[in-house]
Design an enzyme around this catalytic site. Structure first.
Site, short mmCIF file in Angstrom:
data_model
loop_
_atom_site.label_atom_id
_atom_site.label_comp_id
_atom_site.label_asym_id
_atom_site.label_seq_id
_atom_site.Cartn_x
_atom_site.Cartn_y
_atom_site.Cartn_z
N LYS A 140 -20.74 13.86 20.64
CA LYS A 140 -22.18 13.62 20.62
C LYS A 140 -22.74 13.62 22.04
O LYS A 140 -22.09 13.19 22.97
CB LYS A 140 -22.50 12.26 19.99
CG LYS A 140 -21.99 12.11 18.57
CD LYS A 140 -22.40 10.78 17.96
CE LYS A 140 -22.00 9.63 18.87
NZ LYS A 140 -22.52 8.35 18.47
N THR B 178 -31.65 2.22 18.39
CA THR B 178 -30.58 3.19 18.13
C THR B 178 -29.33 2.54 17.55
O THR B 178 -28.28 3.18 17.49
CB THR B 178 -30.22 3.93 19.42
OG1 THR B 178 -29.81 2.96 20.40
CG2 THR B 178 -31.39 4.75 19.95
N GLY C 26 -26.54 1.71 15.30
CA GLY C 26 -25.96 2.34 14.13
C GLY C 26 -26.13 3.83 14.04
O GLY C 26 -25.87 4.42 12.99
N THR C 27 -26.52 4.49 15.12
CA THR C 27 -26.73 5.94 15.04
C THR C 27 -25.44 6.69 14.76
O THR C 27 -25.44 7.66 14.00
CB THR C 27 -27.39 6.50 16.33
OG1 THR C 27 -26.62 6.08 17.46
CG2 THR C 27 -28.82 6.01 16.47
N GLY C 28 -24.33 6.27 15.34
CA GLY C 28 -23.07 6.96 15.09
C GLY C 28 -22.63 6.82 13.64
O GLY C 28 -22.19 7.79 13.01
N CYS C 29 -22.77 5.63 13.10
CA CYS C 29 -22.42 5.40 11.69
C CYS C 29 -23.35 6.19 10.77
O CYS C 29 -22.92 6.74 9.75
CB CYS C 29 -22.50 3.92 11.35
SG CYS C 29 -21.29 2.92 12.24
#
Length: 128
Positions: free
Chosen positions: A41, A73, A75-78
């Site tokens: 990412k 932002t 929790g963006t990866g989850c």
């Protein structure tokens, strides 16, 4: 930062992923090492959120997008990984699923939900 940890680069400042070439090299190396597709990412950049997807065979796909200015932002990866998994479950191929997941996350960030204190969540219901 996660890719740097997986590559063992955290302790060595000179080995940080600092450019698109570094990100592509990292994605390819991690895909080969783990034997599966790997997404690095790029959302930590100042002006863009360009991600790179690599396969163990060495195929590379860049997913380019502008950075959404939103302090919320958490929790963006989850959210991204869940959106990709949902798209795969719907029968999309990997590249299309990653594109769909990135589009969903971009929309959730752009919706600008501001809830609570600190870095809050993105708006998972932005399409509704």
């Amino acid at each position: 930062p996660e890719a740097e940890v997986l590559l063992g680069r955290v302790a060595r400042q000179e080995c940080r992923i600092a450019s698109e070439a570094d990100a592509e090299h990292a994605a390819k190396a991690l895909a080969r090492h783990f034997g599966c597709a790997f997404l690095v990412k790029g959302g930590h950049g100042a002006h863009d959120a360009n991600d790179v997807l690599a396969t163990p065979e060495g195929d590379v796909c860049w997913l380019r997008a502008g950075r959404v200015d939103n302090p919320n932002t958490h929790g963006t990866g989850c959210t991204l990984s869940s959106a990709i998994a949902c798209a795969l479950a719907q029968g999309m191929d990997l590249a299309d699923a990653v594109n769909a997941g990135k589009a969903y996350l971009t929309g959730a960030l752009a919706a600008g939900l501001n809830m609570g204190k600190g870095s809050g969540p993105v708006n998972h219901m932005w399409q509704y």
